[in-house]
Design a protein around this motif. Structure first.
Motif: not given
Length: 244
Positions: A42-43, A67-68, A116-119, A123-124
């Motif tokens: 929902x982003x 982000x996803x 993820x935020x801030x380093x 996952x990819x």
């Protein structure tokens, strides 16, 4: 006082703020592809949700964290006399080059991310759970970790796709996509649904093993986690290559 407060807020944003990952797309295929993006959770969608990428071209996209989402390539696209844009594989149904929040119709090869935020820990993966249309790879630039390594499905799975999974092109002969067994047969044991909706009950099948044998680093079915998930910490950027 107001100036000091603004400076303090600016410093706080710079120190703790969300740092985007730069994702660079390169097309090594001998044909044009039309990459597309879909943001989940929902982003808001990315500034570009679809674009044209000629052979040997590259283009970058800054993706804010967290982000996803997923990235894929559409093939054999064209615009008809009414201005409607459609593709033979990876079609998102928007009628435009931009997908505007719609996913790609299977069969389609996917690169999936959770950033993820801030380093923090990204996952990819490369996923063939929705089938295959184009060889793809993802490579981190920067970052660290035991599994912070390139992942790919570099083989053209279409070249030996089983007949019952094959999607033929307009000429009726060439294979332009290879369906998953779930899409082809819609059975719970292939789709990991109903009584097969856990890692304990949904196991590899002959069809998932066909994909795994050709692309060992890629997801071949929903619970193919141990050999198919990769991660980096430290704020890596990423390269996605079509036809690596």
């Amino acid at each position: 006082m107001k100036t000091l407060a603004l400076l303090s807020l600016t410093f706080t944003f710079l120190f703790y703020g969300v740092h985007p990952a730069t994702i660079t797309f390169t097309n090594n295929c001998p044909y044009t592809v039309w990459p597309a993006t879909l943001t989940g959770g929902n982003r808001p969608q990315q500034s570009k949700t679809g674009f044209e990428l000629p052979t040997k071209a590259n283009q970058s996209l800054d993706v804010p964290a967290p982000f996803t989402g997923r990235f894929w390539a559409r093939t054999e696209c064209s615009t008809d006399s009414t201005g409607k844009f459609t593709c033979a594989t990876g079609e998102c149904g928007s009628g435009q080059i931009s997908c505007n929040g719609a996913g790609g119709n299977p069969p389609v090869s996917l690169i999936e991310f959770t950033l993820a935020e801030n380093g923090g820990k990204d996952f990819y993966d490369v996923s063939l759970v929705d089938g295959f249309n184009v060889p793809m790879s993802v490579s981190p630039r920067g970052g660290s970790g035991d599994t912070c390594i390139p992942a790919s499905c570099a083989r053209n799975v279409n070249s030996d796709c089983p007949n019952e999974l094959a999607i033929k092109g307009p000429d009726g002969n060439s294979v332009i996509g290879c369906k998953s067994a779930c899409l082809a047969f819609n059975r719970p044991e292939y789709c990991c649904t109903e009584n097969f909706n856990t890692s304990a009950t949904c196991k590899p099948t002959n069809y998932s093993m066909f994909f795994k044998g050709r692309c060992p680093q890629a997801y071949s079915y929903a619970y193919d986690d141990p050999t198919s998930t990769f991660s980096c910490v430290g704020g890596a950027n990423y390269d996605i290559t079509f036809c690596p």
